[in-house]
Motif scaffolding. Structure first.
Motif, short mmCIF file in Angstrom:
data_model
loop_
_atom_site.label_atom_id
_atom_site.label_comp_id
_atom_site.label_asym_id
_atom_site.label_seq_id
_atom_site.Cartn_x
_atom_site.Cartn_y
_atom_site.Cartn_z
N HIS A 32 39.50 30.95 51.28
CA HIS A 32 39.01 30.38 50.01
C HIS A 32 40.03 30.40 48.87
N VAL A 33 41.33 30.45 49.18
CA VAL A 33 42.32 30.42 48.10
C VAL A 33 42.80 29.00 47.81
N ASP B 44 45.06 33.08 45.03
CA ASP B 44 44.04 32.59 44.10
C ASP B 44 44.22 33.32 42.77
N SER C 95 42.69 33.06 40.09
CA SER C 95 41.46 33.32 39.35
C SER C 95 40.63 34.45 39.94
N ASP C 96 41.01 34.94 41.13
CA ASP C 96 40.23 35.97 41.82
C ASP C 96 40.92 37.33 41.67
N ARG C 97 40.66 37.99 40.55
CA ARG C 97 41.30 39.27 40.27
C ARG C 97 40.84 40.37 41.22
N HIS C 98 39.63 40.23 41.75
CA HIS C 98 39.07 41.28 42.59
C HIS C 98 39.78 41.40 43.93
N ARG C 99 40.45 40.34 44.37
CA ARG C 99 41.10 40.38 45.68
C ARG C 99 42.63 40.40 45.58
N LYS D 57 45.00 27.57 41.50
CA LYS D 57 43.85 27.58 40.58
C LYS D 57 44.24 27.99 39.17
N SER E 173 42.22 32.55 34.83
CA SER E 173 43.24 32.76 35.87
C SER E 173 44.47 33.46 35.28
#
Length: 218
Positions: free
Chosen positions: A32-33, A110, A112-116, A144, A150
């Motif tokens: 999903h990146v 990604d 925008s996905d700080r959690h990963r 993204k 992001s």
């Protein structure tokens, strides 16, 4: 599983037996990146047939997670790039199958996905520490960038400690910012800044360097 491996082996051997490409590029990243969207964008950017380019643009809008791989050869700067879009890194045991013969690695993050971010950093360093990839050229795409919240390209570089840990004497690397979809397609996203889409810079950098052939690696 056996059928899948046979399919991969057949496609890989077919690409190896062809001498019509200058670079073999493997593209990895977590699920999903946006790897498959980037895969279609690279084809659309280098496609000179109007109808095919239009179809590729439509495909970008309806991507689904890749199971296994996508593979196409594109032309940029009169150089041919054989690009492999590898499904999300949940099949680590199979990833090494794609390494032999590769000249370049594109690793998609990604932004925008700080959690990963910690997970993506861990997987990245596991990849480039593999002996098969110890001298491969590396392109990190911070995808993204057009989404609110992001991280910037420099923030990704800092978080992943790229300037500190990559041995530049063995692995050349660059980092570029990219966006999810063409600006005309991202009506739902409200960009915090107008990003400089880095796919053209990515292709320019790869094709401006001499291919690192497997036989030249020590």
């Amino acid at each position: 599983m056996g059928h899948f491996l046979s399919k991969v082996k057949h496609r890989w051997n077919k690409s190896k037996s062809s001498s019509v490409y200058d670079y073999k590029v493997i593209m990895f990243g977590l699920d999903h990146v946006g790897k498959t969207t980037i895969f279609y964008k690279l084809q659309a950017m280098t496609c000179h047939k109007g109808n095919k380019a239009t179809q590729l643009m439509k495909d970008m809008m309806h991507t689904v997670p890749t199971i296994g791989f996508n593979c196409e050869t594109i032309t940029y700067n009169a150089k041919k790039l054989n690009i492999w879009d590898i499904g999300g890194l949940k099949m680590e045991a199979l990833c090494r199958f794609y390494f032999p013969g590769a000249t370049d690695l594109i690793y998609v993050v990604d932004s925008s996905d700080r959690h990963r971010l910690e997970e993506t950093k861990k997987i990245f360093y596991e990849l480039i520490s593999d002996k098969e990839l110890e001298k491969i050229r590396i392109t990190i795409l911070c995808n993204k960038q057009d989404l609110e919240g992001s991280l910037s390209t420099q923030e990704i570089i800092d978080y992943m400690d790229l300037e500190r840990y990559i041995d530049k004497t063995k692995q050349q690397w660059r980092c570029f910012g990219t966006q999810t979809l063409p600006s005309s397609s991202t009506q739902a996203a409200q960009p915090k800044r107008k990003p400089d889409d880095g796919l053209a810079q990515c292709l320019q950098w790869i094709t401006s360097n001499k291919p690192i052939r497997p036989e030249t690696r020590g």
